[in-house]
Design a protein around this motif. Structure first.
Motif, PDB file in Angstrom:
ATOM      1  N   VAL A 295       0.855  -1.179   0.000  1.00  0.00           N
ATOM      2  CA  VAL A 295       0.000   0.000   0.000  1.00  0.00           C
ATOM      3  C   VAL A 295       0.895   1.234   0.000  1.00  0.00           C
ATOM      4  CG1 VAL A 295      -1.711   1.356   1.252  1.00  0.00           C
ATOM      5  CG2 VAL A 295      -1.885  -1.153   1.203  1.00  0.00           C
ATOM      6  N   ALA A 296       0.808   2.047  -1.040  1.00  0.00           N
ATOM      7  CA  ALA A 296       1.607   3.272  -1.114  1.00  0.00           C
ATOM      8  C   ALA A 296       0.843   4.420  -0.463  1.00  0.00           C
ATOM      9  CB  ALA A 296       1.926   3.614  -2.564  1.00  0.00           C
ATOM     10  N   LEU A 297       1.535   5.149   0.397  1.00  0.00           N
ATOM     11  CA  LEU A 297       0.988   6.355   1.003  1.00  0.00           C
ATOM     12  C   LEU A 297       1.585   7.541   0.270  1.00  0.00           C
ATOM     13  CD1 LEU A 297       1.426   5.382   4.773  1.00  0.00           C
ATOM     14  CD2 LEU A 297      -0.584   5.016   3.315  1.00  0.00           C
ATOM     15  N   ILE A 298       0.741   8.314  -0.405  1.00  0.00           N
ATOM     16  CA  ILE A 298       1.235   9.459  -1.166  1.00  0.00           C
ATOM     17  C   ILE A 298       0.535  10.724  -0.694  1.00  0.00           C
ATOM     18  CG2 ILE A 298       1.712   8.002  -3.172  1.00  0.00           C
ATOM     19  CD1 ILE A 298      -0.703   9.371  -4.564  1.00  0.00           C
ATOM     20  N   GLY A 299       1.094  11.857  -1.085  1.00  0.00           N
ATOM     21  CA  GLY A 299       0.490  13.127  -0.716  1.00  0.00           C
ATOM     22  C   GLY A 299       1.508  14.243  -0.780  1.00  0.00           C
ATOM     23  N   ALA A 300       1.045  15.445  -0.553  1.00  0.00           N
ATOM     24  CA  ALA A 300       1.929  16.603  -0.518  1.00  0.00           C
ATOM     25  C   ALA A 300       2.786  16.549   0.746  1.00  0.00           C
ATOM     26  CB  ALA A 300       1.099  17.889  -0.538  1.00  0.00           C
ATOM     27  N   PRO A 301       3.876  17.308   0.788  1.00  0.00           N
ATOM     28  CA  PRO A 301       4.687  17.347   2.008  1.00  0.00           C
ATOM     29  C   PRO A 301       3.847  17.740   3.225  1.00  0.00           C
ATOM     30  CG  PRO A 301       5.850  18.409   0.199  1.00  0.00           C
ATOM     31  CD  PRO A 301       4.471  18.121  -0.304  1.00  0.00           C
TER      32      PRO A 301
ATOM     33  N   VAL B 206      -3.073   5.055  -1.124  1.00  0.00           N
ATOM     34  CA  VAL B 206      -3.836   5.954  -0.258  1.00  0.00           C
ATOM     35  C   VAL B 206      -3.267   7.357  -0.427  1.00  0.00           C
ATOM     36  CG1 VAL B 206      -4.496   6.531   2.108  1.00  0.00           C
ATOM     37  CG2 VAL B 206      -4.327   4.123   1.409  1.00  0.00           C
ATOM     38  N   LEU B 207      -4.111   8.271  -0.872  1.00  0.00           N
ATOM     39  CA  LEU B 207      -3.719   9.680  -0.963  1.00  0.00           C
ATOM     40  C   LEU B 207      -4.127  10.380   0.317  1.00  0.00           C
ATOM     41  CD1 LEU B 207      -2.765  12.284  -2.346  1.00  0.00           C
ATOM     42  CD2 LEU B 207      -5.032  12.445  -3.412  1.00  0.00           C
ATOM     43  N   LEU B 208      -3.142  10.879   1.064  1.00  0.00           N
ATOM     44  CA  LEU B 208      -3.424  11.660   2.260  1.00  0.00           C
ATOM     45  C   LEU B 208      -3.506  13.127   1.902  1.00  0.00           C
ATOM     46  CD1 LEU B 208      -2.263   8.973   3.654  1.00  0.00           C
ATOM     47  CD2 LEU B 208      -1.727  10.501   5.560  1.00  0.00           C
ATOM     48  N   ILE B 209      -4.561  13.754   2.361  1.00  0.00           N
ATOM     49  CA  ILE B 209      -4.735  15.196   2.161  1.00  0.00           C
ATOM     50  C   ILE B 209      -4.961  15.848   3.510  1.00  0.00           C
ATOM     51  CG2 ILE B 209      -6.355  16.940   1.312  1.00  0.00           C
ATOM     52  CD1 ILE B 209      -6.521  15.502  -1.287  1.00  0.00           C
ATOM     53  N   ASP B 210      -4.158  16.846   3.798  1.00  0.00           N
ATOM     54  CA  ASP B 210      -4.300  17.635   5.015  1.00  0.00           C
ATOM     55  C   ASP B 210      -5.582  18.459   4.911  1.00  0.00           C
ATOM     56  OD1 ASP B 210      -4.171  19.588   7.016  1.00  0.00           O
ATOM     57  OD2 ASP B 210      -2.033  19.965   6.752  1.00  0.00           O
ATOM     58  N   ALA B 211      -6.531  18.204   5.804  1.00  0.00           N
ATOM     59  CA  ALA B 211      -7.830  18.860   5.738  1.00  0.00           C
ATOM     60  C   ALA B 211      -7.734  20.380   5.849  1.00  0.00           C
ATOM     61  CB  ALA B 211      -8.745  18.326   6.836  1.00  0.00           C
TER      62      ALA B 211
ATOM     63  N   PHE C 283      -7.400  22.085  -0.622  1.00  0.00           N
ATOM     64  CA  PHE C 283      -7.486  22.448  -2.043  1.00  0.00           C
ATOM     65  C   PHE C 283      -6.328  23.326  -2.496  1.00  0.00           C
ATOM     66  CE2 PHE C 283     -11.781  21.766  -0.345  1.00  0.00           C
ATOM     67  CZ  PHE C 283     -12.143  20.670  -1.122  1.00  0.00           C
ATOM     68  N   ASN C 284      -5.163  23.129  -1.881  1.00  0.00           N
ATOM     69  CA  ASN C 284      -4.009  23.917  -2.305  1.00  0.00           C
ATOM     70  C   ASN C 284      -3.473  23.397  -3.636  1.00  0.00           C
ATOM     71  OD1 ASN C 284      -2.503  21.640  -1.698  1.00  0.00           O
ATOM     72  ND2 ASN C 284      -1.543  22.490   0.122  1.00  0.00           N
ATOM     73  N   ASP C 285      -2.529  24.115  -4.211  1.00  0.00           N
ATOM     74  CA  ASP C 285      -2.023  23.777  -5.547  1.00  0.00           C
ATOM     75  C   ASP C 285      -1.391  22.394  -5.597  1.00  0.00           C
ATOM     76  OD1 ASP C 285      -2.878  26.240  -6.421  1.00  0.00           O
ATOM     77  OD2 ASP C 285      -0.901  27.188  -6.331  1.00  0.00           O
ATOM     78  N   GLU C 286      -0.675  22.002  -4.537  1.00  0.00           N
ATOM     79  CA  GLU C 286       0.005  20.699  -4.543  1.00  0.00           C
ATOM     80  C   GLU C 286      -1.005  19.555  -4.581  1.00  0.00           C
ATOM     81  OE1 GLU C 286       2.325  21.253  -1.034  1.00  0.00           O
ATOM     82  OE2 GLU C 286       4.135  21.816  -2.151  1.00  0.00           O
TER      83      GLU C 286
ATOM     84  N   LYS D 237     -18.145  19.117   3.878  1.00  0.00           N
ATOM     85  CA  LYS D 237     -18.068  19.863   2.624  1.00  0.00           C
ATOM     86  C   LYS D 237     -16.779  19.533   1.871  1.00  0.00           C
ATOM     87  CE  LYS D 237     -20.887  23.753   4.245  1.00  0.00           C
ATOM     88  NZ  LYS D 237     -20.918  25.195   4.594  1.00  0.00           N
ATOM     89  N   ILE D 238     -15.679  19.437   2.609  1.00  0.00           N
ATOM     90  CA  ILE D 238     -14.396  19.082   1.994  1.00  0.00           C
ATOM     91  C   ILE D 238     -14.471  17.695   1.369  1.00  0.00           C
ATOM     92  CG2 ILE D 238     -11.984  18.498   2.489  1.00  0.00           C
ATOM     93  CD1 ILE D 238     -12.059  20.723   4.638  1.00  0.00           C
ATOM     94  N   ALA D 239     -15.017  16.735   2.126  1.00  0.00           N
ATOM     95  CA  ALA D 239     -15.112  15.356   1.642  1.00  0.00           C
ATOM     96  C   ALA D 239     -15.988  15.269   0.394  1.00  0.00           C
ATOM     97  CB  ALA D 239     -15.667  14.457   2.742  1.00  0.00           C
ATOM     98  N   GLU D 240     -17.098  15.994   0.393  1.00  0.00           N
ATOM     99  CA  GLU D 240     -18.008  15.963  -0.757  1.00  0.00           C
ATOM    100  C   GLU D 240     -17.338  16.538  -1.996  1.00  0.00           C
ATOM    101  OE1 GLU D 240     -22.543  17.439  -1.972  1.00  0.00           O
ATOM    102  OE2 GLU D 240     -21.617  18.099  -0.079  1.00  0.00           O
ATOM    103  N   LYS D 241     -16.659  17.663  -1.830  1.00  0.00           N
ATOM    104  CA  LYS D 241     -16.012  18.308  -2.973  1.00  0.00           C
ATOM    105  C   LYS D 241     -14.880  17.447  -3.530  1.00  0.00           C
ATOM    106  CE  LYS D 241     -13.965  22.720  -4.401  1.00  0.00           C
ATOM    107  NZ  LYS D 241     -13.591  24.100  -3.958  1.00  0.00           N
ATOM    108  N   LEU D 242     -14.077  16.851  -2.643  1.00  0.00           N
ATOM    109  CA  LEU D 242     -12.983  15.996  -3.098  1.00  0.00           C
ATOM    110  C   LEU D 242     -13.522  14.734  -3.777  1.00  0.00           C
ATOM    111  CD1 LEU D 242     -10.509  16.278  -0.077  1.00  0.00           C
ATOM    112  CD2 LEU D 242     -10.098  17.085  -2.402  1.00  0.00           C
ATOM    113  N   ASN D 243     -14.557  14.140  -3.211  1.00  0.00           N
ATOM    114  CA  ASN D 243     -15.120  12.915  -3.773  1.00  0.00           C
ATOM    115  C   ASN D 243     -15.649  13.133  -5.183  1.00  0.00           C
ATOM    116  OD1 ASN D 243     -15.779  10.114  -3.459  1.00  0.00           O
ATOM    117  ND2 ASN D 243     -17.922  10.699  -3.199  1.00  0.00           N
TER     118      ASN D 243
END
Length: 305
Positions: free
Chosen positions: A16-22, A97-102, A106-109, A141-147
């Motif tokens: 399982v790869a964990l990816i995401g912005a720094p 798994v893409l990790l996104i800091d809540a 929606f930042n550029d990265e 709202k964040i989850a809905e928009k990302l989904n």
């Protein structure tokens, strides 16, 4: 007594790869899933340089988590090598798994990563991290928009530091791993060589204690490793910096800063290896170490990425 891999029936295993912005929390999640520190964690961006594998077991499923360097817009050779390693982790994994800091969802990265996944028609699991820092209505709202962005097969809300939501994520991953024998011995937690792990521990303590320096300004290498009859270990390491001014900062007045760093690293190494550690640290100025292929080989990075 550890199980023989061939004795386990109906077993599953996979990567399982964990990816995401720094600073998305990948290393924190990896350490939580494995149950011990495998990957270093600091407030500095782009701390993780190489792919780090941490192994955990959920029922009869063995999962090898790949902690990848943060994905960002590369500006120099080391940047390019780190980002290439991260995307390589995606191609090598059974699940991603893409990790996104809540707090910066929606930042550029993050948007660049999502756009790249969509361009390659890659479905991944989304883990919205640091949910303890956002109110519930905002999270929904964040989850809905990302989904709605189209590249997520499942969405989880987690706090890697507190463990919230991580059990549900682990159960899903265990169920989706391919059937087959385990890939690692039951007691193995990582594929990282001991000498590299020891160097990473010291690098973490440097980042924590030397706030003036960027991650790119230093590197740590384990030069010697000697096991004594009483079970203790002598470790000699070299800290490479680019300028004399950086060396002075690390040494500190009267050598006090390097003593503090060494003491912190030694304490953690003794916890990891369950024995007494004799740690010797040396600081050397090496201009252009970022253009030396030997450093990239140690981290298993592609110098020509």
């Amino acid at each position: 007594m550890p199980k023989d891999n061939n004795e386990i029936t109906n077993s599953r295993s996979g990567f399982v790869a964990l990816i995401g912005a720094p600073n998305a929390g990948k290393s924190t999640l990896l350490n939580h899933m494995v149950g011990t520190k495998i990957s270093i964690v600091t407030h500095k961006v782009q701390t993780t340089r190489a792919r780090v594998i941490g192994v955990t077991i959920a029922n009869d499923t063995q999962i090898a988590f790949i902690d990848t360097p943060g994905i960002f817009k590369p500006k120099r050779r080391l940047d390019r090598a780190m980002v290439a390693a991260a995307w390589s982790g995606v191609s090598d994994a059974d699940e991603v798994v893409l990790l996104i800091d809540a707090t910066v969802a929606f930042n550029d990265e993050n948007m660049a990563i999502i756009n790249s996944l969509n361009e390659h028609n890659r479905k991944v699991i989304l883990a919205i991290n640091k949910i303890d820092l956002i109110k519930r209505d905002g999270l929904l709202k964040i989850a809905e928009k990302l989904n709605d962005m189209g590249c997520f097969s499942d969405v989880f809300m987690i706090s890697a530091t507190r463990g919230n939501g991580t059990d549900d994520l682990l159960r899903l991953l265990a169920d989706t791993m391919p059937e087959g024998h385990w890939l690692f011995p039951e007691e193995q937690l990582t594929d990282m060589p001991q000498m590299l792990l020891a160097a990473e521990v010291t690098r973490e303590k440097l980042y924590i204690n030397v706030h003036q320096e960027l991650p790119y300004a230093l590197s740590v290498e384990t030069d010697t490793w000697e096991n004594f009859k009483d079970g203790s270990i002598k470790i000699e390491q070299t800290i490479y910096v680019r300028r004399d001014s950086q060396k002075s900062i690390i040494l500190g007045k009267g050598g006090q800063k390097i003593k503090t760093i060494g003491a912190a690293a030694r304490i953690e190494l003794e916890e990891i290896f369950s024995t007494r550690i004799h740690l010797m640290l040396f600081v050397k100025v090496k201009q252009g170490w970022q253009d030396d292929p030997s450093h990239y080989n140690i981290w298993n990075l592609d110098f020509n990425a």
